[in-house]
Design an enzyme around this catalytic site. Structure first.
Site, PDB file in Angstrom:
ATOM      1  N   ASP A  63      33.575  11.388  35.054  1.00  0.00           N
ATOM      2  CA  ASP A  63      32.521  10.069  35.224  1.00  0.00           C
ATOM      3  C   ASP A  63      31.490  11.612  36.149  1.00  0.00           C
ATOM      4  O   ASP A  63      30.243  12.177  35.042  1.00  0.00           O
ATOM      5  CB  ASP A  63      32.167   9.532  36.394  1.00  0.00           C
ATOM      6  CG  ASP A  63      31.205   8.122  37.014  1.00  0.00           C
ATOM      7  OD1 ASP A  63      29.606   8.621  36.206  1.00  0.00           O
ATOM      8  OD2 ASP A  63      31.288   6.857  36.816  1.00  0.00           O
ATOM      9  N   PHE A  75      30.847   0.238  32.760  1.00  0.00           N
ATOM     10  CA  PHE A  75      31.806   0.713  33.998  1.00  0.00           C
ATOM     11  C   PHE A  75      33.354   0.186  33.297  1.00  0.00           C
ATOM     12  O   PHE A  75      32.948  -1.089  32.477  1.00  0.00           O
ATOM     13  CB  PHE A  75      31.531  -0.601  34.701  1.00  0.00           C
ATOM     14  CG  PHE A  75      33.118  -0.623  36.245  1.00  0.00           C
ATOM     15  CD1 PHE A  75      32.402   0.517  36.619  1.00  0.00           C
ATOM     16  CD2 PHE A  75      33.126  -1.732  36.340  1.00  0.00           C
ATOM     17  CE1 PHE A  75      34.040   0.825  37.725  1.00  0.00           C
ATOM     18  CE2 PHE A  75      34.076  -1.134  37.421  1.00  0.00           C
ATOM     19  CZ  PHE A  75      34.250  -0.693  38.139  1.00  0.00           C
ATOM     20  N   ARG A 104      44.400  -2.754  36.808  1.00  0.00           N
ATOM     21  CA  ARG A 104      45.396  -1.908  36.783  1.00  0.00           C
ATOM     22  C   ARG A 104      46.231  -2.176  35.488  1.00  0.00           C
ATOM     23  O   ARG A 104      46.180  -1.297  35.327  1.00  0.00           O
ATOM     24  CB  ARG A 104      45.423  -0.873  37.548  1.00  0.00           C
ATOM     25  CG  ARG A 104      44.112  -0.630  38.928  1.00  0.00           C
ATOM     26  CD  ARG A 104      45.609   0.194  39.695  1.00  0.00           C
ATOM     27  NE  ARG A 104      44.359   0.331  41.008  1.00  0.00           N
ATOM     28  CZ  ARG A 104      43.263   1.161  41.191  1.00  0.00           C
ATOM     29  NH1 ARG A 104      43.252   2.227  40.057  1.00  0.00           N
ATOM     30  NH2 ARG A 104      42.799   1.847  41.930  1.00  0.00           N
TER      31      ARG A 104
END
Length: 182
Positions: free
Chosen positions: A105, A154, A167
């Site tokens: 990022d 995001f 996850r």
């Protein structure tokens, strides 16, 4: 996929991920074909799903170790302060090292990790990231191998989380907040 206060929209399918991981494995195998000392370092926690799939596609013997560094906590954006929460168990001096990251990022985390690992004198060190957000980069860093370049959104799934959730999703999805408080 709707959650309280947000919706997850699929960005990259499980099928596309599998195909790209297979291709990355072939490229990495070619790059490290002359080594018998490869150490694959997974950056926890986000890379654990990716690294599990990737090492099965790498055609050279490898050891796996893990390092946990974070600049996120429970936030959706980087805090820019990188903390090492769990160090490697093994020695990488004189070894070929492949660092596996879930997402690059701002670049702060991977830059700090690569700097720290280079100080341990590996023979060679390379980086592979599943996702790259170059539009967010604040530090000049680039992975040799990247699964997918994505826009500044995001994302969760395939090991990536939002406050430790999601996850386990087999795909990578964008989080769209529906609650104006978020």
């Amino acid at each position: 996929m709707s959650q309280s206060g947000y919706v997850i929209d699929q960005m990259i399918s499980a099928k596309a991920i599998a195909a790209r991981v297979e291709a990355l494995g072939a490229e990495i195998t070619e790059a490290f074909k002359d080594t018998d000392r490869l150490v694959v370092v997974g950056l926890l926690r986000g890379s654990f799903v990716f690294i599990a799939d990737l090492i099965r596609e790498i055609g050279v013997p490898c050891e796996v170790d893990f390092l946990e560094a974070s600049s996120y906590g429970n936030e959706t954006t980087s805090t820019r302060e990188v903390r090492v929460l769990k160090d490697l168990r093994g020695i990488i001096g004189g070894r070929d090292v492949l660092v596996v990251e879930d997402i690059i990022d701002t670049g702060h985390t991977i830059s700090k990790v690569m700097e720290m690992l280079r100080a341990r004198a590996p023979r060679r060190i390379e980086c592979c990231a599943m996702l790259d957000k170059p539009s967010r980069r604040e530090v000049d860093v680039k992975a040799r191998w990247t699964g997918f370049e994505i826009p500044d959104e995001f994302v969760v799934g395939y090991g990536l989380d939002y406050a430790q959730n999601h996850r386990n999703l087999p795909f990578i999805g964008t989080v769209r907040f529906t609650d104006p408080q978020k």
